[in-house]
Design a protein around this motif. Structure first.
Motif, PDB file in Angstrom:
ATOM      1  N   LEU A 553       0.838  -1.196   0.000  1.00 56.42           N
ATOM      2  CA  LEU A 553       0.000   0.000   0.000  1.00 56.42           C
ATOM      3  C   LEU A 553       0.874   1.247   0.000  1.00 56.42           C
ATOM      4  O   LEU A 553       1.925   1.275   0.656  1.00 56.42           O
ATOM      5  N   ASP A 554       0.424   2.281  -0.722  1.00 53.79           N
ATOM      6  CA  ASP A 554       1.179   3.539  -0.743  1.00 53.79           C
ATOM      7  C   ASP A 554       0.459   4.666  -0.025  1.00 53.79           C
ATOM      8  O   ASP A 554       0.927   5.810  -0.011  1.00 53.79           O
ATOM      9  N   LYS A 555      -0.736   4.356   0.561  1.00 56.12           N
ATOM     10  CA  LYS A 555      -1.477   5.347   1.334  1.00 56.12           C
ATOM     11  C   LYS A 555      -2.105   4.684   2.548  1.00 56.12           C
ATOM     12  O   LYS A 555      -2.374   3.472   2.536  1.00 56.12           O
ATOM     13  N   PRO A 556      -2.387   5.449   3.615  1.00 60.14           N
ATOM     14  CA  PRO A 556      -3.149   4.899   4.735  1.00 60.14           C
ATOM     15  C   PRO A 556      -4.544   4.477   4.273  1.00 60.14           C
ATOM     16  O   PRO A 556      -5.073   4.991   3.299  1.00 60.14           O
ATOM     17  N   ILE A 557      -5.157   3.544   5.008  1.00 58.33           N
ATOM     18  CA  ILE A 557      -6.457   2.991   4.648  1.00 58.33           C
ATOM     19  C   ILE A 557      -7.511   3.467   5.639  1.00 58.33           C
ATOM     20  O   ILE A 557      -7.301   3.444   6.856  1.00 58.33           O
ATOM     21  N   THR A 558      -8.662   3.903   5.091  1.00 54.80           N
ATOM     22  CA  THR A 558      -9.752   4.378   5.948  1.00 54.80           C
ATOM     23  C   THR A 558     -10.894   3.368   6.054  1.00 54.80           C
ATOM     24  O   THR A 558     -11.702   3.445   6.976  1.00 54.80           O
ATOM     25  N   GLU A 559     -11.003   2.445   5.104  1.00 57.51           N
ATOM     26  CA  GLU A 559     -12.055   1.431   5.161  1.00 57.51           C
ATOM     27  C   GLU A 559     -11.572   0.176   4.454  1.00 57.51           C
ATOM     28  O   GLU A 559     -10.855   0.254   3.452  1.00 57.51           O
ATOM     29  N   ALA A 560     -11.967  -0.981   4.985  1.00 58.28           N
ATOM     30  CA  ALA A 560     -11.593  -2.266   4.392  1.00 58.28           C
ATOM     31  C   ALA A 560     -12.826  -3.154   4.337  1.00 58.28           C
ATOM     32  O   ALA A 560     -13.493  -3.374   5.357  1.00 58.28           O
ATOM     33  N   ARG A 561     -13.130  -3.644   3.123  1.00 57.95           N
ATOM     34  CA  ARG A 561     -14.265  -4.556   2.943  1.00 57.95           C
ATOM     35  C   ARG A 561     -13.757  -5.899   2.445  1.00 57.95           C
ATOM     36  O   ARG A 561     -12.927  -5.978   1.541  1.00 57.95           O
ATOM     37  N   LEU A 562     -14.286  -6.935   3.063  1.00 56.47           N
ATOM     38  CA  LEU A 562     -13.844  -8.299   2.799  1.00 56.47           C
ATOM     39  C   LEU A 562     -14.996  -9.106   2.217  1.00 56.47           C
ATOM     40  O   LEU A 562     -16.145  -8.982   2.667  1.00 56.47           O
ATOM     41  N   ARG A 563     -14.690  -9.902   1.196  1.00 61.78           N
ATOM     42  CA  ARG A 563     -15.610 -10.937   0.721  1.00 61.78           C
ATOM     43  C   ARG A 563     -14.814 -12.234   0.705  1.00 61.78           C
ATOM     44  O   ARG A 563     -13.736 -12.295   0.099  1.00 61.78           O
ATOM     45  N   VAL A 564     -15.328 -13.246   1.372  1.00 58.72           N
ATOM     46  CA  VAL A 564     -14.566 -14.482   1.494  1.00 58.72           C
ATOM     47  C   VAL A 564     -15.460 -15.678   1.198  1.00 58.72           C
ATOM     48  O   VAL A 564     -16.596 -15.772   1.667  1.00 58.72           O
ATOM     49  N   LEU A 565     -14.951 -16.568   0.373  1.00 59.04           N
ATOM     50  CA  LEU A 565     -15.603 -17.834   0.034  1.00 59.04           C
ATOM     51  C   LEU A 565     -14.896 -18.923   0.833  1.00 59.04           C
ATOM     52  O   LEU A 565     -13.666 -19.025   0.760  1.00 59.04           O
ATOM     53  N   PHE A 566     -15.646 -19.742   1.557  1.00 54.26           N
ATOM     54  CA  PHE A 566     -14.997 -20.719   2.424  1.00 54.26           C
ATOM     55  C   PHE A 566     -15.931 -21.880   2.718  1.00 54.26           C
ATOM     56  O   PHE A 566     -17.145 -21.803   2.525  1.00 54.26           O
ATOM     57  N   ASP A 567     -15.323 -22.951   3.222  1.00 51.01           N
ATOM     58  CA  ASP A 567     -16.054 -24.138   3.633  1.00 51.01           C
ATOM     59  C   ASP A 567     -15.097 -24.948   4.526  1.00 51.01           C
ATOM     60  O   ASP A 567     -14.101 -25.471   4.034  1.00 51.01           O
ATOM     61  N   ASP A 568     -15.261 -25.003   5.932  1.00 49.93           N
ATOM     62  CA  ASP A 568     -16.459 -24.694   6.681  1.00 49.93           C
ATOM     63  C   ASP A 568     -16.250 -23.490   7.640  1.00 49.93           C
ATOM     64  O   ASP A 568     -17.175 -22.772   7.928  1.00 49.93           O
ATOM     65  N   GLY A 569     -15.006 -23.322   8.149  1.00 51.37           N
ATOM     66  CA  GLY A 569     -14.695 -22.220   9.033  1.00 51.37           C
ATOM     67  C   GLY A 569     -13.566 -21.391   8.464  1.00 51.37           C
ATOM     68  O   GLY A 569     -12.729 -21.898   7.706  1.00 51.37           O
ATOM     69  N   VAL A 570     -13.482 -20.095   8.854  1.00 51.76           N
ATOM     70  CA  VAL A 570     -12.434 -19.235   8.315  1.00 51.76           C
ATOM     71  C   VAL A 570     -12.048 -18.172   9.336  1.00 51.76           C
ATOM     72  O   VAL A 570     -12.885 -17.662  10.083  1.00 51.76           O
ATOM     73  N   GLY A 571     -10.737 -17.871   9.366  1.00 54.88           N
ATOM     74  CA  GLY A 571     -10.216 -16.752  10.137  1.00 54.88           C
ATOM     75  C   GLY A 571      -9.292 -15.937   9.248  1.00 54.88           C
ATOM     76  O   GLY A 571      -8.521 -16.506   8.466  1.00 54.88           O
ATOM     77  N   VAL A 572      -9.368 -14.604   9.367  1.00 58.76           N
ATOM     78  CA  VAL A 572      -8.565 -13.722   8.524  1.00 58.76           C
ATOM     79  C   VAL A 572      -7.779 -12.764   9.423  1.00 58.76           C
ATOM     80  O   VAL A 572      -8.366 -12.058  10.251  1.00 58.76           O
ATOM     81  N   TRP A 573      -6.451 -12.757   9.230  1.00 54.36           N
ATOM     82  CA  TRP A 573      -5.560 -11.880   9.972  1.00 54.36           C
ATOM     83  C   TRP A 573      -4.899 -10.885   9.008  1.00 54.36           C
ATOM     84  O   TRP A 573      -4.626 -11.217   7.845  1.00 54.36           O
ATOM     85  N   VAL A 574      -4.646  -9.670   9.477  1.00 61.72           N
ATOM     86  CA  VAL A 574      -3.846  -8.696   8.739  1.00 61.72           C
ATOM     87  C   VAL A 574      -2.694  -8.281   9.636  1.00 61.72           C
ATOM     88  O   VAL A 574      -2.913  -7.787  10.759  1.00 61.72           O
ATOM     89  N   ASN A 575      -1.476  -8.550   9.174  1.00 59.14           N
ATOM     90  CA  ASN A 575      -0.264  -8.224   9.939  1.00 59.14           C
ATOM     91  C   ASN A 575      -0.340  -8.779  11.357  1.00 59.14           C
ATOM     92  O   ASN A 575       0.059  -8.128  12.333  1.00 59.14           O
ATOM     93  N   GLY A 576      -0.864 -10.012  11.491  1.00 58.02           N
ATOM     94  CA  GLY A 576      -0.917 -10.698  12.772  1.00 58.02           C
ATOM     95  C   GLY A 576      -2.136 -10.419  13.613  1.00 58.02           C
ATOM     96  O   GLY A 576      -2.318 -11.039  14.659  1.00 58.02           O
TER      97      GLY A 576
END
Length: 648
Positions: A553-576
């Motif tokens: 990224l070259d700029k700070p982020i003000t909003e983040a939207r996620l769409r995730v396809l999964f089966d059966d459970g999911v966890g999402v981490w950003v920088n830990g």
């Protein structure tokens, strides 16, 4: 003693036949109101490989291979076939669509198999003349034309020749200046005759036939963004139709042929593909036609494996009802209609089915609604209307009307109708008829000619009136898409570890060394048949799979939207930092099973919490764990899309 009151000999036979006819006639009529009726087989001089309903009400068609420089019209009222002036080059395997003024734009053509032409020509049905337009950037063989909300035409895909391969540069034809605009930022290799639709927000939706789909912003130099993959994979020589505003049905296709169908609603904030009812049998090389009531008629096709398997013809038509998602098997056509066949809606509500490779014949189908009583009368209507205008349609049957609809004139070849779309209209009963409101803007109905129908409460349509929508006024430009920038798209390549090894808790950190991990494009998984990358399937099943991807990224982020396809459970981490989890109630340790199950290829959307904000200027690591529900799970799936809004 002689009998009296009963006919004998020939007279008795005649009375018996009359009685049988009186019994059979009501049964046949009742059957027609359920399955419809095919008319007599017509002999035509050439196969109708490309077919178009012109704004004059006649059908233009042209044939295959070396005969592709000869076009004809067929008059559905008189049955007369007339040879047209020659276009000047071989227009077999071209793309085609209508401009706002009714002229047919024909792009590319045929030198030999997989070798196209860069020629462009316009046909004016009102003057029966052809006119050359400027050449495209390069040749195209099997391209698709899509009329945009602006009245311009997007031309995309098609093969150049055996050496150069696919023409990856989308181009926009600009009728006002008779010039081309190149979408240099949107180069992409697409299949032959891809399925494309102008969406309600003015963008173009790519529906396949491959597993992937996407959005194309045709403004400026163009830009692509992604969408969720389909539920049932690729559908070569299947069909896609916009059966309602922003709603698309795709069906059949593939090898061996599929019976499945699925829909997507482009008006949703996060559109996803949903299963609908399956046809009675699989078919490919068929045609799909939108009817005046919004139902979809499927005709022809092959039910056997192979490219164009004539030994397994599917002659029975089927009808899909969007209200129920169910299919009804209808009457059977006389001939096999497969590769190089066409079908389109006629002004009187019947459907023309014609052609096929070497098949010089045609047949007209009358749907069941034509056997359910008297048709509403449409006595008067304007020749053209502007967007948002209210106009009067004269009819003595106003009190019985239930719907007023538009269906755009068809332009079809190779199972791909590049023009048809269905638009319902609002109306009120008025003196002498009904007062109808035209589409609000050109995103709902791109400028051009449509069939206007009145339908009564039994679903019986009037004879269609050919109406120009958009008139002579310039349509408003489409609004700019509001999506933030997508930094990870569905189908992106990920690093992954499917060895069944517990990596502890440090694998989510930016500094973790994943250099030895495998890489592959999403969808990743096994068991559903739609994976781009197959993961290792252990027996018994392993509880967890690991995925990582770096985003700069070259700029700070003000909003983040996620769409995730999964089966059966999911966890999402950003920088830990864990930002999202679903069915992870048993914890995020490798050995823990998912705490619930999800539907196959479930796609969920979420706005990620950014307090404190884990995103940094520079490299950011997105880490994902996908969990199985138990040791006997039949499948696992993963794909992810991440959209970020940068600070001003």
């Amino acid at each position: 003693m002689a009998e009296t009151g009963r006919p004998r000999g020939p007279a008795r036979f005649r009375w018996g036949m009359l009685a049988l006819a009186l019994l059979v006639a009501p049964v046949a009529a009742a059957q027609d109101s359920v399955v419809g009726r095919w008319g007599p087989l017509m002999s035509w001089p050439e196969p109708a490989v490309h077919a178009h309903l012109l704004p004059t009400g006649k059908v233009m068609f042209f044939p295959e291979f070396e005969a592709g420089d000869t076009a004809r019209t067929w008059d559905p009222v008189s049955g007369v076939i007339q040879v047209l002036p020659r276009p000047g080059h071989n227009i077999f395997c071209s793309g085609h669509s209508f401009l706002g003024d009714g002229r047919l734009l024909v792009t590319g053509g045929h030198i030999s198999s997989d070798v196209g032409l860069k020629d462009v020509v316009l046909y004016d049905a009102f003057t029966n003349t052809w006119r050359d337009a400027p050449d495209m950037n390069a040749a195209r063989w099997y391209p698709t034309n899509t009329t945009l909300a602006t009245g311009e035409v997007l031309v995309i895909a098609g093969n150049i020749d055996h050496d150069a391969g696919s023409n990856t540069l989308p181009q926009v034809y600009q009728p006002a200046t008779n010039t081309w605009r190149n979408l240099t930022s949107a180069r992409r290799e697409l299949p032959y005759y891809p399925w494309l639709f102008t969406a309600p927000d003015g963008r173009v939706f790519y529906a396949g036939y491959r597993t992937e789909c996407g959005w194309l912003d045709p403004r400026g130099t163009g830009a692509w963004s992604s969408c969720p993959p389909k539920r049932y994979g690729s559908r070569s020589y299947g069909n896609a139709v916009m059966y309602d505003e922003g709603r698309i049905l795709i069906l059949g296709g593939s090898d061996p042929p599929k019976a499945t169908a699925e829909t997507i609603d482009l008006r949703e904030s996060s559109p996803v593909w949903r299963a609908t009812g399956a046809m009675s049998r699989g078919r490919r090389q068929q045609n799909a036609t939108i009817l005046p009531d919004g139902k979809v008629l499927v005709t022809g096709g092959s039910g056997g494996s192979g490219f164009d398997n004539k030994s397994v013809p599917v002659r029975a038509a089927e009808l899909w009802d969007p209200a129920t998602g169910r299919w009804t098997v209808l009457a059977s056509e006389s001939r096999y209609r497969g590769y190089h066949s066409t079908a389109l809606l006629l002004p009187d509500g019947r459907v023309l089915s014609a052609g096929g490779r070497g098949e010089k014949s045609a047949q007209v189908y009358s749907p069941p609604y034509l056997f359910k009583g008297a048709r509403p009368s449409l006595s008067t209507a304007p020749a053209s209307v502007e967007y948002g205008a209210t106009f009067t349609v004269g009819t003595p049957d106003a009190a019985s009307l239930a719907r007023v609809t538009l269906v755009r004139l068809s332009s079809v070849t190779h199972s791909n109708n590049m023009e048809q779309r269905f638009v319902p209209l609002a109306f009120t009963v008025a003196s002498g008829g009904v007062s109808v409101t035209a589409p609000a803007d050109s995103r709902r109905a791109p400028p051009g000619y449509y069939l206007l129908f009145l339908l009564n409460g039994q679903g019986v349509p009037s004879v269609g009136h050919i109406l120009r929508v958009g008139g002579s006024g310039a349509p408003p430009p489409p609004p700019p898409p509001t999506d933030p920038a997508r930094v990870i798209s569905f189908g992106a390549t990920w690093r992954y570890d499917d060895r069944g090894v517990d990596l502890g808790s440090g694998w989510t950190a930016p500094g973790f060394n994943d250099a030895a991990w495998k890489t592959g494009p999403a969808q990743l998984g096994y068991g559903d048949g739609d994976e781009a990358t197959a993961l290792y399937r252990a027996t018994p099943r392993q509880p967890s799979y690991y995925f990582r991807k770096t985003v700069r990224l070259d700029k700070p982020i003000t909003e983040a939207r996620l769409r995730v396809l999964f089966d059966d459970g999911v966890g999402v981490w950003v920088n830990g930092k864990l930002l999202y989890q679903r069915n992870m109630g048993n914890g995020t340790a490798y050995g823990a099973w998912a705490s619930g199950t999800s539907g196959d290829n479930a796609v969920l959307t979420a706005t990620l919490p950014l307090s404190p904000n884990p995103f940094v200027v520079g490299d950011n690591v997105v880490a994902v764990m996908v969990k199985q529900a138990n040791s006997t799970s039949s499948d696992v799936s993963f794909d992810l899309e991440l959209s970020l809004t940068p600070a001003p």
